[in-house]
Design a protein around this motif. Structure first.
Motif, PDB file in Angstrom:
ATOM      1  N   ALA A 110     126.847  62.613  35.585  1.00 19.44           N
ATOM      2  CA  ALA A 110     127.100  62.626  34.317  1.00 19.44           C
ATOM      3  C   ALA A 110     126.015  61.644  33.738  1.00 19.44           C
ATOM      4  CB  ALA A 110     128.384  61.850  33.818  1.00 19.44           C
ATOM      5  N   LEU A 111     125.763  60.520  34.199  1.00 18.08           N
ATOM      6  CA  LEU A 111     124.640  59.681  33.465  1.00 18.08           C
ATOM      7  C   LEU A 111     123.325  60.200  33.850  1.00 18.08           C
ATOM      8  CD1 LEU A 111     126.310  56.342  34.254  1.00 18.08           C
ATOM      9  CD2 LEU A 111     125.899  57.487  32.067  1.00 18.08           C
ATOM     10  N   SER A 112     123.080  60.777  35.096  1.00 17.69           N
ATOM     11  CA  SER A 112     122.005  61.362  35.302  1.00 17.69           C
ATOM     12  C   SER A 112     121.307  62.419  34.416  1.00 17.69           C
ATOM     13  CB  SER A 112     121.625  62.059  36.865  1.00 17.69           C
ATOM     14  OG  SER A 112     122.033  61.060  37.787  1.00 17.69           O
ATOM     15  N   SER A 113     122.432  63.375  34.055  1.00 19.09           N
ATOM     16  CA  SER A 113     122.302  64.416  33.367  1.00 19.09           C
ATOM     17  C   SER A 113     122.061  64.161  31.988  1.00 19.09           C
ATOM     18  CB  SER A 113     123.607  65.373  33.176  1.00 19.09           C
ATOM     19  OG  SER A 113     123.547  66.307  34.289  1.00 19.09           O
ATOM     20  N   PHE A 114     122.565  63.000  31.302  1.00 14.93           N
ATOM     21  CA  PHE A 114     122.411  62.313  30.184  1.00 14.93           C
ATOM     22  C   PHE A 114     121.270  61.955  29.711  1.00 14.93           C
ATOM     23  CE2 PHE A 114     122.754  58.828  27.329  1.00 14.93           C
ATOM     24  CZ  PHE A 114     123.308  59.320  25.976  1.00 14.93           C
ATOM     25  N   THR A 115     120.641  60.994  31.096  1.00 13.73           N
ATOM     26  CA  THR A 115     119.332  60.637  30.960  1.00 13.73           C
ATOM     27  C   THR A 115     118.359  61.592  31.010  1.00 13.73           C
ATOM     28  OG1 THR A 115     120.407  58.941  32.500  1.00 13.73           O
ATOM     29  CG2 THR A 115     118.004  58.722  31.878  1.00 13.73           C
ATOM     30  N   ILE A 116     118.548  62.633  31.895  1.00 11.75           N
ATOM     31  CA  ILE A 116     117.358  63.572  32.081  1.00 11.75           C
ATOM     32  C   ILE A 116     117.368  64.316  30.814  1.00 11.75           C
ATOM     33  CG2 ILE A 116     116.868  65.604  33.239  1.00 11.75           C
ATOM     34  CD1 ILE A 116     117.941  64.233  35.764  1.00 11.75           C
ATOM     35  N   SER A 117     118.405  64.555  30.049  1.00  8.62           N
ATOM     36  CA  SER A 117     118.576  65.311  28.873  1.00  8.62           C
ATOM     37  C   SER A 117     117.944  64.459  27.787  1.00  8.62           C
ATOM     38  CB  SER A 117     119.992  65.871  28.499  1.00  8.62           C
ATOM     39  OG  SER A 117     120.067  66.137  27.172  1.00  8.62           O
ATOM     40  N   LEU A 118     118.041  63.322  27.539  1.00  6.45           N
ATOM     41  CA  LEU A 118     117.445  62.370  26.599  1.00  6.45           C
ATOM     42  C   LEU A 118     115.891  62.388  26.720  1.00  6.45           C
ATOM     43  CD1 LEU A 118     119.291  60.632  24.733  1.00  6.45           C
ATOM     44  CD2 LEU A 118     119.011  58.673  26.120  1.00  6.45           C
ATOM     45  N   LEU A 159     114.107  60.312  40.798  1.00  8.96           N
ATOM     46  CA  LEU A 159     113.939  58.869  40.309  1.00  8.96           C
ATOM     47  C   LEU A 159     115.163  58.495  39.704  1.00  8.96           C
ATOM     48  CD1 LEU A 159     110.368  58.061  40.461  1.00  8.96           C
ATOM     49  CD2 LEU A 159     111.813  57.802  42.455  1.00  8.96           C
ATOM     50  N   ILE A 160     115.275  59.092  38.462  1.00  8.33           N
ATOM     51  CA  ILE A 160     116.524  58.752  37.615  1.00  8.33           C
ATOM     52  C   ILE A 160     117.923  58.997  38.412  1.00  8.33           C
ATOM     53  CG2 ILE A 160     117.669  59.624  35.688  1.00  8.33           C
ATOM     54  CD1 ILE A 160     115.223  60.596  34.434  1.00  8.33           C
ATOM     55  N   ILE A 161     118.024  59.745  39.425  1.00  5.56           N
ATOM     56  CA  ILE A 161     119.376  59.918  39.833  1.00  5.56           C
ATOM     57  C   ILE A 161     119.446  59.010  40.885  1.00  5.56           C
ATOM     58  CG2 ILE A 161     120.592  61.370  41.762  1.00  5.56           C
ATOM     59  CD1 ILE A 161     119.085  63.735  40.529  1.00  5.56           C
ATOM     60  N   ALA A 162     118.166  58.566  41.765  1.00  7.14           N
ATOM     61  CA  ALA A 162     118.320  57.514  42.561  1.00  7.14           C
ATOM     62  C   ALA A 162     118.701  56.168  41.852  1.00  7.14           C
ATOM     63  CB  ALA A 162     117.083  57.369  43.371  1.00  7.14           C
TER      64      ALA A 162
END
Lengths: 199, 208
Positions: free
Chosen positions: B52-60, B76-79
């Motif tokens: 959820a948070l990775s998708s949120f960040t990547i989308s942002l 890197l975001i996911i990690a």
């Protein structure tokens, strides 16, 4: 540097091929294992590429972990660093192969980028840290795990190729039957457990 | 974001496009942690959190990530999120953290997260991506818990650590060993495939 467990590297090597096979007992690298196993030739190619990358990445990760991350106290960043190392290693191996072994590169070419996200690669680096292997142990662990992965995917692909024309219930076709075949293979590999103890 | 959209996402990600059973993604951790229900719940929570948070960040950040290097940026975001979850888990539940071993770290290479990032977060606004991630993770967790329930019940005679083996039946050790995991996932995919095809036949393809 943490003290390495007193297990002969040869035992680790054999165990990582048979009794604690990456795919069949640790479930690592399943995604490509299931999806790239319908043809023996391609599966075997991927297996070789994975084995090659595994040896390089575990050794490099071991060196970085023990000589850079531990002295600098960066242990908590190991996921991030390992992933970067793996991505970089795959890229470099691809470039070197393209230059010097273009035959092999042509054969493995398409698989190399896929390997970055193969969890078996990151998995063995993490196992090596958790079990605090020494250098030689790590080297043979990486090599053995790679061979084990290759063996498993080649065997599965051979079985699938053999039974490609068989009639199956419709819902069972594709991934479902692949899981069941893998289950039977895993059952056979359970027979090896107890011969080598590494856990 | 409309209410209807959330519901559509929920149904799609949990059932029609269940990441595990329909797309065959995220299998590694699915097989490895399902010998105990408690491990599965923690793993599911970890995946929901990370995806959820990775998708949120990547989308942002989707406007700012150059297309050519997006894979490595996404990784890197996911990690980063997975490290955060790992640290939280180590601090609050050290026993489970030890039992899960490397599999928490392996959430990074869980294809579900990358899959959602590539297929959804890339071209959708952050809030939608967040919910898409939550529901994809939820679909994964449900499958995880069902398999873990069967394996723990038959392998140890317990559920969530409580003994339910009142009749003192012999437990099946094979259920907690690797082969049973493969068999159960295979059978589950088979069942879901059958239900899906039957529904399609009855509903005239309306339910996809």
């Amino acid at each position: 540097m943490g003290s390495a467990p007193a297990i002969s590297p040869v035992v680790i090597f054999l165990a990582s091929i048979f009794s604690s096979n990456m795919v069949l007992s640790n479930f690592l690298g399943m995604c490509s294992f299931i999806s790239v196993s319908s043809e023996y030739k391609t599966a075997s190619g991927l297996g070789k590429a994975v084995a090659l990358v595994m040896v390089f990445t575990t050794v490099i990760n071991w060196l970085i972990y023990h000589y850079v991350m531990i002295p600098l106290g960066l242990d908590y960043l190991r996921y991030l660093i390992f992933i970067i190392v793996i991505a970089a290693t795959v890229q470099i191996i691809e470039m070197v192969m393209d230059r010097y072994l273009s035959d092999l590169h042509m054969k493995l070419g398409i698989f190399l980028p896929l390997i970055t996200v193969n969890c078996a690669i990151l998995g063995i680096s993490l196992f090596m840290v958790i079990r605090s292997y020494g250098f030689v142990q790590t080297l043979l662990f990486g090599f053995g795990s790679g061979l084990g992965w290759w063996l498993a995917i080649a065997a599965l692909a051979a079985i699938r190729e053999k039974m490609a024309g068989n009639q199956l219930p419709r819902g069972l076709e594709g991934p479902a039957i692949t899981f069941i075949i893998t289950g039977i293979m895993a059952l056979a590999f359970v027979g090896f457990s107890g011969i080598f103890v590494v856990m | 974001m409309k209410k209807g959209a959330i519901k559509t996402l929920l149904v799609r990600n949990v059932w029609h496009e269940n990441q595990v059973l329909r797309q065959i993604l995220g299998i590694c951790s699915l097989l490895a942690v399902t010998n105990l229900v408690s491990n599965s719940l923690v793993m599911g929570a970890g995946l929901i959190f990370s995806v959820a948070l990775s998708s949120f960040t990547i989308s942002l950040l989707r406007e700012f990530i150059p297309h050519r290097v997006r894979m490595i940026v996404q990784t890197l975001i996911i990690a980063t999120w997975v490290i955060l979850f790992d640290v939280i888990l180590k601090a609050t539940m050290p026993d489970i953290s030890r039992a899960l071993g490397p599999y928490v770290g392996l959430i990074i290479t869980n294809c579900i997260i990358m899959g959602r990032a590539e297929a959804f977060a890339q071209m959708n606004p952050p809030v939608e991506s967040f919910f898409d991630g939550v529901f994809a993770g939820l679909g994964y967790t449900i499958v995880l818990v069902i398999i873990a329930f069967v394996r723990e019940l038959m392998g140890f005679g317990t559920i969530l650590g409580y003994n339910v083996n009142f009749l003192e039946l012999e437990t099946w050790t094979i259920m907690v060993m690797p082969p049973a995991a493969f068999f159960l996932v295979g059978v589950m995919i088979w069942i879901v495939n059958n239900i899906a095809t039957r529904k399609q036949a009855v509903g005239g393809g309306k339910n996809g």
